[in-house]
Enzyme design. Sequence first.
Site, short mmCIF file in Angstrom:
data_model
loop_
_atom_site.label_atom_id
_atom_site.label_comp_id
_atom_site.label_asym_id
_atom_site.label_seq_id
_atom_site.Cartn_x
_atom_site.Cartn_y
_atom_site.Cartn_z
CD GLU A 29 30.20 49.34 34.60
OE1 GLU A 29 30.42 48.61 35.58
OE2 GLU A 29 29.12 49.94 34.41
CE LYS A 30 39.81 46.44 31.65
NZ LYS A 30 39.62 45.28 32.53
CG HIS A 32 37.10 43.94 38.93
ND1 HIS A 32 38.39 43.73 38.49
CD2 HIS A 32 37.14 43.81 40.29
CE1 HIS A 32 39.17 43.49 39.53
NE2 HIS A 32 38.44 43.52 40.63
N GLY A 33 36.21 41.04 36.34
CA GLY A 33 35.87 39.66 36.55
C GLY A 33 36.94 38.74 36.02
CB ALA A 34 37.48 35.37 35.71
NE ARG A 50 43.20 37.18 31.11
CZ ARG A 50 42.58 38.29 30.71
NH1 ARG A 50 42.86 38.82 29.53
NH2 ARG A 50 41.69 38.87 31.47
CD GLU A 93 36.08 40.03 32.44
OE1 GLU A 93 36.94 40.18 33.33
OE2 GLU A 93 36.39 39.88 31.23
CG PHE A 128 34.37 41.66 26.20
CD1 PHE A 128 35.40 41.57 25.28
CD2 PHE A 128 34.49 40.96 27.39
CE1 PHE A 128 36.52 40.79 25.52
CE2 PHE A 128 35.60 40.17 27.66
CZ PHE A 128 36.62 40.08 26.71
#
Length: 320
Positions: A29-30, A32-34, A50, A93, A128
């Site tokens: 599962e991808k 959704h965050g930072a 990042r 994430e 991840f």
Amino acid sequence: MRFRPFLKMPASRDVKDRAGPGGTWVALEKLHGAQLVVGVRGGSVRFGKRKAWLADDEPFFGWQLLRAELTDSALRLAHAMGAEGRDVYLYGELFGGRYPHPDVPAVPGMAPVQTGIWYAPDLRWAVFDVLVADSEEDEGVLLAHHEVEALAREARLLTPPVVRRGPRSEMGTVPTRATTRIPALLGLPPLSDNVAEGLVIKADARAAPGERMAWKRKIEEFDEARFDESAAWDAGQRLSLEELCAWAARLVNPARIASAVSKCGRASRAVVLDEVVLDVRVDLELAFPTAYRALTPAEEERLDASLRERAAPEVDAALR
């Protein structure tokens, strides 16, 4: 320790004709965050977003609230893989900050890292990928995902849910659209229409960063505005004394107690307790500087007393 950004992952349409390795693949599962990067060299730990390392007082979704736990977990992970003398990068994430369910109380001071997909009322982090490099010049190697999962369990870290594990031929049949699996993993009640961002598909094998076969698939409406409403962390937000005391209590955890004992030794309960209190107050001020600095001397004393009351039993247990 030089900063190493995580390479941008292509969409599935850009890689569909490329040959890939055999063996096992995973569809995750991808989230959704930072992105938050944790770097380990020896006994030192650094944190980055990042494109660069973060300064200790840099506002970034209140990352300092997780610093003590993630420092302990990152050191545990590096030790478990026998990485002494090498640089280890944990790519993960940050997510959460709001969970709009009537039975789940909001956490004071929190703001959603991203909106449109809801994971938890508090701030969370999941790793991840893990990269290990022998030197500054070494390109390094990304570990296989099953290695990341095993190390994360050892270090008490979350990893993205595995949706499918099998040969590459099966990856194309995994549905892109599905309810996010994160709330259930955290024991939270479900929300309607809480759809995951999509999938990350990759070979479950070690590879150099530029050679890893991986891509992402997103749900069609992901580009709509409702999935892109994150705001900069508001370091100037106001919190009451009671809310700051509640945060101070949350920041007293086994990782912070262990860190204090390792710094101060086991000889003096008072010294260890002082170290825990100071450590919590530093991170509390960095995360909520305006609210912290607005405290009166009397309120600071009440915060300190509340923090000592919360920390004392755990310090006593650690020193037995």
